[in-house]
Design a protein around this motif. Structure first.
Motif, PDB file in Angstrom:
ATOM      1  N   ARG A 254      94.899  28.611 -94.585  1.00 36.53           N
ATOM      2  CA  ARG A 254      94.481  29.114 -93.274  1.00 36.53           C
ATOM      3  C   ARG A 254      94.507  27.972 -92.267  1.00 36.53           C
ATOM      4  O   ARG A 254      93.781  26.994 -92.409  1.00 36.53           O
ATOM      5  CB  ARG A 254      93.084  29.715 -93.338  1.00 36.53           C
ATOM      6  CG  ARG A 254      92.933  30.903 -94.277  1.00 36.53           C
ATOM      7  CD  ARG A 254      91.604  31.612 -94.044  1.00 36.53           C
ATOM      8  NE  ARG A 254      91.619  32.301 -92.759  1.00 36.53           N
ATOM      9  CZ  ARG A 254      91.978  33.573 -92.595  1.00 36.53           C
ATOM     10  NH1 ARG A 254      92.356  34.292 -93.627  1.00 36.53           N
ATOM     11  NH2 ARG A 254      91.956  34.119 -91.390  1.00 36.53           N
ATOM     12  N   LEU A 255      95.346  28.134 -91.265  1.00 35.42           N
ATOM     13  CA  LEU A 255      95.469  27.148 -90.190  1.00 35.42           C
ATOM     14  C   LEU A 255      95.275  27.816 -88.833  1.00 35.42           C
ATOM     15  O   LEU A 255      95.607  27.224 -87.800  1.00 35.42           O
ATOM     16  CB  LEU A 255      96.852  26.477 -90.250  1.00 35.42           C
ATOM     17  CG  LEU A 255      97.126  25.666 -91.521  1.00 35.42           C
ATOM     18  CD1 LEU A 255      98.614  25.372 -91.661  1.00 35.42           C
ATOM     19  CD2 LEU A 255      96.332  24.372 -91.524  1.00 35.42           C
ATOM     20  N   ASP A 256      94.752  29.052 -88.821  1.00 29.99           N
ATOM     21  CA  ASP A 256      94.621  29.767 -87.561  1.00 29.99           C
ATOM     22  C   ASP A 256      93.653  29.052 -86.623  1.00 29.99           C
ATOM     23  O   ASP A 256      92.630  28.519 -87.043  1.00 29.99           O
ATOM     24  CB  ASP A 256      94.182  31.221 -87.783  1.00 29.99           C
ATOM     25  CG  ASP A 256      93.178  31.385 -88.895  1.00 29.99           C
ATOM     26  OD1 ASP A 256      93.351  30.758 -89.950  1.00 29.99           O
ATOM     27  OD2 ASP A 256      92.202  32.126 -88.711  1.00 29.99           O
ATOM     28  N   GLY A 257      94.015  29.067 -85.353  1.00 31.39           N
ATOM     29  CA  GLY A 257      93.188  28.416 -84.345  1.00 31.39           C
ATOM     30  C   GLY A 257      93.429  26.933 -84.205  1.00 31.39           C
ATOM     31  O   GLY A 257      92.763  26.280 -83.406  1.00 31.39           O
ATOM     32  N   CYS A 258      94.373  26.373 -84.951  1.00 28.91           N
ATOM     33  CA  CYS A 258      94.719  24.953 -84.798  1.00 28.91           C
ATOM     34  C   CYS A 258      95.727  24.856 -83.653  1.00 28.91           C
ATOM     35  O   CYS A 258      96.953  24.827 -83.863  1.00 28.91           O
ATOM     36  CB  CYS A 258      95.297  24.395 -86.099  1.00 28.91           C
ATOM     37  SG  CYS A 258      94.108  24.354 -87.456  1.00 28.91           S
ATOM     38  N   GLU A 259      95.212  24.795 -82.437  1.00 27.91           N
ATOM     39  CA  GLU A 259      96.043  24.923 -81.247  1.00 27.91           C
ATOM     40  C   GLU A 259      97.009  23.756 -81.058  1.00 27.91           C
ATOM     41  O   GLU A 259      98.006  23.873 -80.352  1.00 27.91           O
ATOM     42  CB  GLU A 259      95.155  25.065 -80.016  1.00 27.91           C
ATOM     43  CG  GLU A 259      94.295  26.324 -80.035  1.00 27.91           C
ATOM     44  CD  GLU A 259      93.382  26.423 -78.837  1.00 27.91           C
ATOM     45  OE1 GLU A 259      93.373  25.478 -78.020  1.00 27.91           O
ATOM     46  OE2 GLU A 259      92.689  27.441 -78.706  1.00 27.91           O
ATOM     47  N   GLN A 260      96.717  22.602 -81.663  1.00 31.04           N
ATOM     48  CA  GLN A 260      97.583  21.441 -81.482  1.00 31.04           C
ATOM     49  C   GLN A 260      98.587  21.275 -82.620  1.00 31.04           C
ATOM     50  O   GLN A 260      99.388  20.334 -82.608  1.00 31.04           O
ATOM     51  CB  GLN A 260      96.718  20.187 -81.354  1.00 31.04           C
ATOM     52  CG  GLN A 260      95.778  20.232 -80.154  1.00 31.04           C
ATOM     53  CD  GLN A 260      95.002  18.953 -79.971  1.00 31.04           C
ATOM     54  OE1 GLN A 260      95.500  17.865 -80.253  1.00 31.04           O
ATOM     55  NE2 GLN A 260      93.767  19.059 -79.493  1.00 31.04           N
ATOM     56  N   LEU A 261      98.548  22.158 -83.596  1.00 31.42           N
ATOM     57  CA  LEU A 261      99.475  22.061 -84.722  1.00 31.42           C
ATOM     58  C   LEU A 261     100.892  22.374 -84.244  1.00 31.42           C
ATOM     59  O   LEU A 261     101.182  23.482 -83.810  1.00 31.42           O
ATOM     60  CB  LEU A 261      99.061  23.041 -85.826  1.00 31.42           C
ATOM     61  CG  LEU A 261      99.934  23.050 -87.079  1.00 31.42           C
ATOM     62  CD1 LEU A 261      99.824  21.719 -87.822  1.00 31.42           C
ATOM     63  CD2 LEU A 261      99.543  24.206 -88.000  1.00 31.42           C
ATOM     64  N   ALA A 262     101.775  21.381 -84.341  1.00 35.63           N
ATOM     65  CA  ALA A 262     103.137  21.532 -83.812  1.00 35.63           C
ATOM     66  C   ALA A 262     104.188  21.687 -84.899  1.00 35.63           C
ATOM     67  O   ALA A 262     105.290  22.142 -84.631  1.00 35.63           O
ATOM     68  CB  ALA A 262     103.484  20.333 -82.931  1.00 35.63           C
ATOM     69  N   LYS A 263     103.838  21.323 -86.149  1.00 38.47           N
ATOM     70  CA  LYS A 263     104.878  21.313 -87.185  1.00 38.47           C
ATOM     71  C   LYS A 263     104.252  21.507 -88.560  1.00 38.47           C
ATOM     72  O   LYS A 263     103.176  20.995 -88.847  1.00 38.47           O
ATOM     73  CB  LYS A 263     105.631  19.978 -87.150  1.00 38.47           C
ATOM     74  CG  LYS A 263     106.879  19.912 -88.028  1.00 38.47           C
ATOM     75  CD  LYS A 263     107.603  18.581 -87.817  1.00 38.47           C
ATOM     76  CE  LYS A 263     108.931  18.543 -88.560  1.00 38.47           C
ATOM     77  NZ  LYS A 263     108.740  18.632 -90.030  1.00 38.47           N
ATOM     78  N   LEU A 264     104.939  22.289 -89.375  1.00 43.81           N
ATOM     79  CA  LEU A 264     104.577  22.449 -90.787  1.00 43.81           C
ATOM     80  C   LEU A 264     105.556  21.652 -91.632  1.00 43.81           C
ATOM     81  O   LEU A 264     106.713  21.437 -91.225  1.00 43.81           O
ATOM     82  CB  LEU A 264     104.621  23.923 -91.196  1.00 43.81           C
ATOM     83  CG  LEU A 264     103.563  24.841 -90.582  1.00 43.81           C
ATOM     84  CD1 LEU A 264     103.844  26.295 -90.965  1.00 43.81           C
ATOM     85  CD2 LEU A 264     102.174  24.441 -91.031  1.00 43.81           C
ATOM     86  N   PRO A 265     105.168  21.199 -92.827  1.00 40.37           N
ATOM     87  CA  PRO A 265     106.078  20.433 -93.677  1.00 40.37           C
ATOM     88  C   PRO A 265     107.339  21.219 -94.015  1.00 40.37           C
ATOM     89  O   PRO A 265     107.274  22.412 -94.304  1.00 40.37           O
ATOM     90  CB  PRO A 265     105.247  20.151 -94.935  1.00 40.37           C
ATOM     91  CG  PRO A 265     103.834  20.293 -94.496  1.00 40.37           C
ATOM     92  CD  PRO A 265     103.829  21.332 -93.424  1.00 40.37           C
ATOM     93  N   ASP A 266     108.482  20.548 -94.003  1.00 43.21           N
ATOM     94  CA  ASP A 266     109.739  21.219 -94.321  1.00 43.21           C
ATOM     95  C   ASP A 266     109.805  21.645 -95.786  1.00 43.21           C
ATOM     96  O   ASP A 266     110.559  22.548 -96.141  1.00 43.21           O
ATOM     97  CB  ASP A 266     110.920  20.287 -94.005  1.00 43.21           C
ATOM     98  CG  ASP A 266     111.053  20.043 -92.512  1.00 43.21           C
ATOM     99  OD1 ASP A 266     110.714  20.959 -91.740  1.00 43.21           O
ATOM    100  OD2 ASP A 266     111.489  18.950 -92.122  1.00 43.21           O
ATOM    101  N   ASN A 267     109.018  20.967 -96.637  1.00 45.29           N
ATOM    102  CA  ASN A 267     109.094  21.269 -98.068  1.00 45.29           C
ATOM    103  C   ASN A 267     108.026  22.269 -98.515  1.00 45.29           C
ATOM    104  O   ASN A 267     107.640  22.298 -99.681  1.00 45.29           O
ATOM    105  CB  ASN A 267     108.968  19.987 -98.887  1.00 45.29           C
ATOM    106  CG  ASN A 267     107.670  19.242 -98.618  1.00 45.29           C
ATOM    107  OD1 ASN A 267     106.894  19.656 -97.763  1.00 45.29           O
ATOM    108  ND2 ASN A 267     107.439  18.163 -99.350  1.00 45.29           N
TER     109      ASN A 267
END
Length: 677
Positions: A418-431
């Motif tokens: 769960r990463l909802d509400g993480c407004e500054q999250l710009a990228k998830l790991p490619d792997n």
């Protein structure tokens, strides 16, 4: 004592029609423990300005208080502070309540609920204090009977049940929570012998903390099936007074493998059944229902019940509280000595922490969750050690990147992220494709997330992909594309933003046509559709199990023939800018048709600013006296109609009020309607 009904009593006051009419602004805030002045001020502001504020971690207390003052200036204000524990005047001084109340109009009030007389003394309110007493025996018996004999009137008149009920109620000691809990337990026991077993149980003799309340709760707890016990106890991983989302709760039960899924059944269905059984046993309260479907979507747990489940899980569940910038303090459910996590801790919650880098015995954790924190980063070494983790909740934090190391754990048992509400999250790991057991990925409110990595398409077990991640129409080396979705055949919930790049990208019509869902789809929300036509799978009765359809912010001027859908119960049309007319195509009536919208119960039309004509069809079909039309059943089950801000609509079709069993004609605002006699 907990369970006397302090909060319930305050709710009756707060919701009273006379009270509601007297005050211009009202706010109900659950204070609880620990006392968090920023959180309290933020909640007050959100309630008085009636919208969400920005993240509390980047808003100063002074700014919050000034904003509150601006919204309540010269207005009669009612502030309810529920479940107050701290009597420390220094902490309360930070909230500046006297200054806030001086801003309001005369007649404003503060109402406080607490278990401690010291709180009333600190607030100088002892002269206005109401001490709740226990229920009388007659009131207790009436409350018990209303729960235990619900739908069993024939048993209520049986002397054997009546005598046993009298004896059980006397053991409840006049505590409403205990009375309701035992009533919920005995509702499902159909013989006098079973009632007598509860009456004579050895549990009444058990010595436990808060024994007057906990012993009856133990009776109800031990009567539950094993998987239901596990689901109840998992609630101790959430803070007291937490507002549960039922969807999230079931999702996390699934991640821990608590649900005993029967053959030909879905985990979500089993989860809903477990939740309903816990509701009937009075373990949850303060229910929130969906405005249209009326299904329970949220709830709370009474703080005494929360104390009870924490009491039962104190060796497996831990809460770690940050007490300063550089340290994390540990505490267990009912242990004021606050020991460090032991070898048996499986579920760890941390609060008010700005970072997390080192946890004792983290190799055995199955849940790692955070609440009321502003975490900016996660230590990569810690991630590598979480080898048995099933649920990782990092919602509403300030992280901008998830460590690549999360994908290195090829056999990670993680099932919920769960990463909802993480407004500054710009990228998830490619792997991320290496998270082969991941079932639920929640990304709601991650507005800065540029794209979903292509590797997600390799997660064959994924059931939920929910949020603001972008999926591309055209091929992209890094991004998840529409073509990748075709391999994800376990998806049960999909919420994505479709991104078109380049002149050769597919049209919106082609995109929607390519997204043909499984025929067993049950709910569908389509937002921002700009296509000129509807795909074939939306113009037939293909979606035979679809029960809810929401069309929002569409640019289409014509609706699909939704009347053909046999199971559709809830339909909402919202902000369709170019829709001027609802006509025959909407009802899907053909020569062989015998019905249109046969299952529809709720219809909501909202903010259709161009909508001015609503007819059954054209030509002869428009005449409701036409013999062919008389043989067709149209919306025979419609019970609720919402029409909001449809300013040009002046007339409802005759069939609607003549044929449909309308019980609620609601929210007819900003419309001029003619109703046939």
């Amino acid at each position: 004592m907990g369970g006397l009904g302090k909060t319930t009593f305050a709710q009756l006051i707060f919701e009273d029609a006379e009270v509601q009419a007297h005050f211009d602004k009202k706010a109900w805030v659950c204070v609880s423990d620990p006392f968090d002045v920023i959180k309290i001020a933020k909640e007050i502001l959100e309630l008085v300005e009636e919208e969400k504020t920005q993240d509390c971690s980047i808003v100063s207390l002074q700014k919050l208080l000034k904003s509150i003052q601006a919204h309540i200036k010269d207005k009669k204000f009612l502030l309810v502070l529920d479940d107050v524990w701290t009597e420390d005047p220094i902490k309360w001084d930070n909230l500046k309540l006297p200054i806030l109340m001086q801003t309001c109009a005369e007649g404003s009030r503060i109402l406080v609920t607490t278990r401690k007389q010291e709180v009333a003394q600190m607030m100088r309110a002892t002269s206005d204090m109401i001490m709740l007493d226990k229920l009388s025996h007659s009131d207790s018996l009436e409350l018990f009977n209303s729960v235990a004999f619900r739908g069993r009137e024939q048993d209520k008149s049986n002397k054997g049940f009546g005598d046993t009920a009298e004896k059980i109620v006397r053991k409840c000691g006049g505590l409403p929570l205990v009375v309701k809990t035992l009533g919920g337990l005995l509702l499902h026991k159909g013989t006098i012998r079973e009632w007598e077993e509860v009456l004579n149980s050895e549990i009444w003799k058990v010595k436990v903390v808060q024994e007057d309340v906990f012993r009856p709760l133990l009776l109800s707890y031990y009567d539950l099936a094993l998987e239901i016990k596990s689901c109840l106890l998992y609630c101790s991983t959430f803070p007291k007074d937490f507002e549960f989302s039922i969807e999230m709760l079931i999702e996390q039960w699934m991640s821990q493998d608590y649900l005993n899924v029967r053959e030909n059944s879905e985990e979500t269905t089993e989860g809903r059944e477990v939740f309903n059984k816990l509701v009937m046993r009075c373990f949850f309260q303060d229910f929130q229902k969906h405005a249209l479907t009326k299904e329970i979507i949220g709830c709370k747990m009474h703080d005494t019940v929360h104390d009870f489940v924490q009491y039962l899980t104190q060796n497996e569940c831990f809460t770690m509280e940050a007490t300063c910038t550089h340290g994390i303090e540990t505490s267990s459910a009912n242990d004021t000595t606050k020991p460090r996590p032991g070898d048996k801790v499986r579920h760890l919650t941390f609060k008010n922490a700005s970072s997390i880098s080192s946890i004792v015995n983290c190799e055995i954790l199955r849940t790692l969750a955070n609440f009321d924190s502003g975490i900016t980063s996660i230590d990569s070494n810690l991630i590598r050690r979480l080898k048995r983790l099933r649920t990782l909740n990092l919602s509403r934090n300030l992280i901008w990147k998830v460590p690549e190391e999360i994908g290195d754990l090829m056999h990670l048992s993680l099932q919920t992220l769960r990463l909802d509400g993480c407004e500054q999250l710009a990228k998830l790991p490619d792997n991320m494709g290496k998270l082969i057991n991941l079932k639920h990925l929640q990304l709601r409110g991650c507005a800065a997330l540029r794209y979903l990595p292509k590797g997600i398409g390799s997660i064959r077990n994924l059931r939920t992909l929910d949020g603001d991640g972008r999926v591309y129409c055209s091929e992209d080396a890094e991004a998840l594309t529409l073509g990748d979705l075709s391999m994800m055949n376990q998806l049960r919930r999909l919420s994505i933003t479709i991104e078109r790049i380049g002149e050769d990208a597919a049209t919106m019509d082609d995109v929607l046509d390519a997204l043909q869902p499984h025929e067993n789809l049950e709910s569908f929300i389509l937002y921002g559709y700009k296509g000129s036509t509807w795909p074939t799978w939306m113009t037939t009765s293909y979606l035979t199990r679809l029960t809810a359809f929401y069309l929002e912010s569409s640019y289409s001027s014509v609706l699909p023939p939704l009347g053909k859908l046999p199971s559709l119960k809830v339909l909402k049309l919202w902000r369709i800018a170019h829709l001027e007319e609802i006509g025959g195509e909407f009802f899907g009536i053909e020569e062989t048709s015998s019905s249109s919208f046969p299952s529809l119960e709720t219809l909501a039309l909202s903010q259709l600013y161009s909508f001015e004509k609503w007819e059954l069809g054209r030509g002869e079909a428009q005449d409701s006296s036409n013999s062919q039309m008389k043989s067709i059943s149209i919306m025979p089950r419609l019970s609720s109609l919402y029409i909001v801000k449809c300013r040009k609509l002046k007339q409802l079709p005759d069939f609607l009020l003549q044929n449909a069993p309308l019980q609620n004609l609601l929210n007819l605002s900003s419309c001029i309607l003619w109703q046939p006699s």
